[in-house]
Every structure is written in C-alpha cells, then in structure tokens.
Enzyme design. Structure first.
Site, PDB file in Angstrom:
ATOM      1  N   GLY A  51     -12.185   2.476  -1.268  1.00  0.00           N
ATOM      2  CA  GLY A  51     -10.855   1.899  -1.422  1.00  0.00           C
ATOM      3  C   GLY A  51     -10.817   0.705  -2.350  1.00  0.00           C
ATOM      4  O   GLY A  51      -9.871  -0.081  -2.341  1.00  0.00           O
ATOM      5  N   ASP A 103      -4.269   0.590  -9.510  1.00  0.00           N
ATOM      6  CA  ASP A 103      -5.715   0.357  -9.645  1.00  0.00           C
ATOM      7  C   ASP A 103      -6.106   0.110 -11.098  1.00  0.00           C
ATOM      8  O   ASP A 103      -6.836  -0.821 -11.420  1.00  0.00           O
ATOM      9  CB  ASP A 103      -6.503   1.563  -9.113  1.00  0.00           C
ATOM     10  N   SER A 146     -11.347   1.026  -5.747  1.00  0.00           N
ATOM     11  CA  SER A 146     -11.033   1.524  -7.099  1.00  0.00           C
ATOM     12  C   SER A 146     -12.229   1.670  -8.021  1.00  0.00           C
ATOM     13  O   SER A 146     -12.199   1.241  -9.186  1.00  0.00           O
ATOM     14  CB  SER A 146     -10.004   0.612  -7.786  1.00  0.00           C
ATOM     15  N   GLU A 159       0.836  -1.208   0.000  1.00  0.00           N
ATOM     16  CA  GLU A 159       0.000   0.000   0.000  1.00  0.00           C
ATOM     17  C   GLU A 159       0.863   1.246   0.000  1.00  0.00           C
ATOM     18  O   GLU A 159       1.838   1.337   0.761  1.00  0.00           O
ATOM     19  CB  GLU A 159      -0.904  -0.035   1.235  1.00  0.00           C
ATOM     20  N   HIS A 160       0.476   2.175  -0.858  1.00  0.00           N
ATOM     21  CA  HIS A 160       1.198   3.444  -1.018  1.00  0.00           C
ATOM     22  C   HIS A 160       2.653   3.220  -1.453  1.00  0.00           C
ATOM     23  O   HIS A 160       3.529   3.983  -1.103  1.00  0.00           O
ATOM     24  CB  HIS A 160       1.130   4.284   0.281  1.00  0.00           C
ATOM     25  N   GLU A 196      -6.256  10.196 -14.704  1.00  0.00           N
ATOM     26  CA  GLU A 196      -6.464  10.452 -13.268  1.00  0.00           C
ATOM     27  C   GLU A 196      -5.474  11.510 -12.757  1.00  0.00           C
ATOM     28  O   GLU A 196      -5.825  12.419 -12.019  1.00  0.00           O
ATOM     29  CB  GLU A 196      -6.287   9.134 -12.501  1.00  0.00           C
TER      30      GLU A 196
HETATM   31  C1  GLA Z   1      -5.096   4.586  -4.362  1.00  0.00           C
HETATM   32  C2  GLA Z   1      -4.288   4.914  -5.601  1.00  0.00           C
HETATM   33  C3  GLA Z   1      -3.286   3.799  -5.905  1.00  0.00           C
HETATM   34  C4  GLA Z   1      -2.445   3.471  -4.674  1.00  0.00           C
HETATM   35  C5  GLA Z   1      -3.341   3.261  -3.457  1.00  0.00           C
HETATM   36  C6  GLA Z   1      -2.532   3.097  -2.197  1.00  0.00           C
HETATM   37  O1  GLA Z   1      -5.898   3.467  -4.581  1.00  0.00           O
HETATM   38  O2  GLA Z   1      -5.139   5.080  -6.720  1.00  0.00           O
HETATM   39  O3  GLA Z   1      -2.477   4.180  -6.991  1.00  0.00           O
HETATM   40  O4  GLA Z   1      -1.490   4.459  -4.451  1.00  0.00           O
HETATM   41  O5  GLA Z   1      -4.231   4.348  -3.265  1.00  0.00           O
HETATM   42  O6  GLA Z   1      -1.762   1.959  -2.244  1.00  0.00           O
END
Ligand code: GLA
Length: 391
Positions: free
Chosen positions: A127, A175, A129, A31-32, A163
């Site tokens: 969260g 995503d 997508s 994540e991130h 985006e």
């Molecule tokens: C969102 C962003 C992704 C990713 C996540 C965190 O979903 O769109 O690109 O950075 O946060 O992991």
C-alpha cells in the site's frame, strides 16, 4: 550507490550515464476517492526506487530487477505484444516500465533504448505505491535520455495511463502524483478533479509512523476494479435524481443521505464512504492549516472505520493495528493507507512518544495476532529526482 554502479558495470560491461530516484508514498487521508474526482492528502516518503541506466543505440530495453533477480530484454518498437526479444511473454514486473514506454509513445514522446538495473526499498503490495515509484522513475529516465521536458503532473498522468491501459488496474492519479510531485517535509493536498495541488506543512511536533501488518495484498486488482465499478454504478443511479452529476464528487453528504435509500445496499455503502471521505479530506486540510492535529487524527480514525465497514477493504490485521494504536498515549490518529486488502497503517504520533509507540504497537500486535509488524517512522520527501553524480 557504488555497489549498484559496480553491478551495472558487471552486468552491461559499460559505464552508467544516469541515476534516478522515485519515492513511494503514504496517504494520510482521502482513500478510494481519487477515481471519484475527490481530493487526497498523501506525502512522498523516504523509501524509493533507484534506477541506474545508460542509453543504447537501438530500440532495445534491457531490464534487470535486482530485488527479484530477474532480467529481460524487449524491443520498444513492439510494446503492444507484451513479449520479450526471445518471443516469450514478459513477466508482470516488466509491465510497469514497458507500460510507461508505451504511454509515452502514445503521447508522442521519445523512448530511447536503454540498459537498466533497478532496486527498491518500497515494500511490494504494502500500500506504499511501489509500482507507481517504478513507473515515475522510468518516466523521468526517458525524459532525461530523450532530452524532452514535461511538467511533473503530466508525467504522473502518463504513468497513470500506463497502469490503467497497459497493466490493467483502473487506479486513480494519487500515487503517481505523489511520487512525481513530492515536497520534502510536506503533505500534498491534491484535488484530482481540478488538478490543483499545494504542499501543506505538517506540525513540527508530530511524526508519521508506518506499521506494516506483514500481510501482502492479494486478489487486489479485481477487488479494486470492483470498488471502482460500484462507484460508477452509484453515479448512474443517482443521475436519475440529480441529473448532471458526473461523479460522486458532485454529491454533498446531505444530498447523499437524502438519496441513499434509492440505492441497493452494497452500492450505497461504497458511495457513502466516498462522499463522506471527500468531506473528511477538506476538514483534514483545514485542520492542518490551523495545526489542529487532534481533529486531523479524529478524521483519520473515522476514515478507517468507513474503509472497514462501508468500503470493506480492511483486514483483521489492519483493524488490530488501528485498535492498538488508539490506546497508546501520544497517538493522534491511525488508519489503513493505500488500497487496503492488507499492507500498512499510517499513524500520526507525538514526536516525544515515538519510541514508546513503536514498542507498544509491535508487542501488542505480536500478542494479538502472532505476527511481526514492521513499525517505523517515515519522512515526507521530495518527488522523483536525478542524482547529480558526475557519472
Ligand atoms: C491505490 C491506487 C490509488 C488509490 C488508492 C486508494 O493506491 O493506485 O489510485 O485509488 O489505491 O485510495
């Protein structure tokens, strides 16, 4: 589906030509890190955007977002202006399709005018997508209408550009990648630096359970962008000690621990999460290859704690869901999934314990927070696809 086709006919007084489906995604770990050149391990899920469309003779794009019960028309020739055909600014939800058309045009690909209706069961701001699924669905729509073909990964990159540059969120590629490239029954290991990816099978005896905290993301765009800036700042500062690095991917955990005293507190915390999360994804991938789900689960818990304490993107509700989950028999791992600031947790649960898990997590959460969680099993699914209906 017939109902949607009827709605299309009622709205546009003509027959549709094409139906496209694009899934949301759940991220198992990583994540991130996708905007830090790191690897991720998401899966596309069986929640999706469904879009029904027919080409028009001119450059007008007519959109009807069924779930919002809103319609607009815009011309594909003046996308920079972000206005509809009547001159008013387009609403935020229309930025996604408009942004994809804009990014496709920038890439030299045709975007035909179209009449479109669409609906989605990917919850918004949870969260999972929902916006990437919309982008990828529209991307494939234009490729079908225009008769051109690009690789799925290239399509994902164009949607990411939409985006980043049109919607204004500096998201990574995870995503859009997952929605475009999903493989049924598999997680996807994806290296966002080299763009290498491979479908990774999940053990047969486990289920992926999503627990929606019911709290929707708020102020997330700016908080997300700030996290990204902190990572960039960390790289700049660390370059003084390790010249030649271009992202946090270039620093090992050991090197980072040696250099971290030179970073200011907040930047240090953010960077530490990223550096260690990247290492966790590699360990998680190895754990999957050797079907060691206990190790995989332990890495998920560690990821959550890091997102909570170092990256500071969790919420009390998400923490509560993870804490309850870890006490329920049959749960191997739990963590927040996606950007955070609300939304869902993802849980890896022994198949034989799914019923008990869903019941206990739902009731425990209600007891502790007074809120209703939506807890359900999701299935790793294929990426964006065109429905063969003989329309
Ligand atoms: C969102 C962003 C992704 C990713 C996540 C965190 O979903 O769109 O690109 O950075 O946060 O992991």
């Amino acid at each position: 589906m017939n109902e949607l086709i009827d709605q299309f006919r009622a709205m546009y007084r003509r027959d549709p030509e094409i139906i496209v489906h694009a899934p949301g995604r759940v991220n198992l770990i990583g994540e991130h890190v996708d905007y830090n050149d790191g690897p991720v391990l998401p899966a596309a899920i069986n929640k999706e955007v469904t879009l029904i469309a027919a080409a028009t003779a001119d450059a007008t794009l007519s959109l009807h977002a069924l779930d919002l019960d809103q319609k607009i028309s815009l011309t594909l020739e003046k996308l920079e202006q972000k206005t509809s055909t009547d001159g008013t600014p387009i609403p935020k939800w229309a930025y996604y399709p408009a942004g994809v058309a804009w990014a496709l045009q920038q890439a030299g690909l045709s975007t035909k005018g179209a009449d479109v209706i669409y609906t989605s069961d990917v919850p918004i701001g949870a969260g999972l997508s929902s916006s990437a699924a919309v982008e990828v669905a529209f991307g494939l729509l234009w490729s079908q209408l225009g008769g051109w073909h690009i690789e799925r990964l290239d399509l994902a990159q164009i949607c990411q550009r939409a985006e980043n540059k049109y919607v204004g969120v500096s998201s990574g590629l995870m995503d859009q990648f997952a929605s475009a490239c999903g493989v049924e029954g598999h997680a996807l290991y994806f290296d966002t630096r080299t763009l290498f990816w491979e479908p990774t099978p999940l053990p047969d005896n486990i289920s992926i359970i999503i627990a929606d905290s019911g709290v929707r993301r708020s102020l997330s765009d700016s908080a997300y962008n700030q996290r990204r800036e902190a990572c960039e700042q960390a790289v700049k500062l660390l370059q003084q000690y390790k010249p030649g690095i271009s992202s946090l991917r270039d620093i090992s955990s050991t090197e980072f621990m040696a250099l971290s005293p030179y970073l200011p507190d907040e930047v240090r915390h953010r960077a530490e999460h990223v550096v260690k999360e990247i290492a966790r994804v590699e360990s998680a991938r190895n754990a999957l290859h050797s079907a060691d789900i206990k190790i995989f689960g332990a890495l998920m818990y560690a990821s959550h704690i890091s997102l909570r304490d170092l990256y500071e993107v969790s919420t009390t509700e998400l923490d509560t869901l993870v804490e309850i989950a870890r006490e329920i028999p049959g749960c191997f791992g739990a963590r927040l999934t996606g950007a955070g600031f609300g939304g869902c947790t993802v849980n890896i649960v022994d198949q034989d314990f799914v019923k008990v898990f869903v019941r206990e997590l739902t009731s425990g959460y209600k007891q502790l927070t007074g809120r209703a969680a939506n807890v359900y099993e999701c299935l790793p699914s294929k990426g964006v696809w065109v429905e063969e209906t003989g329309l």
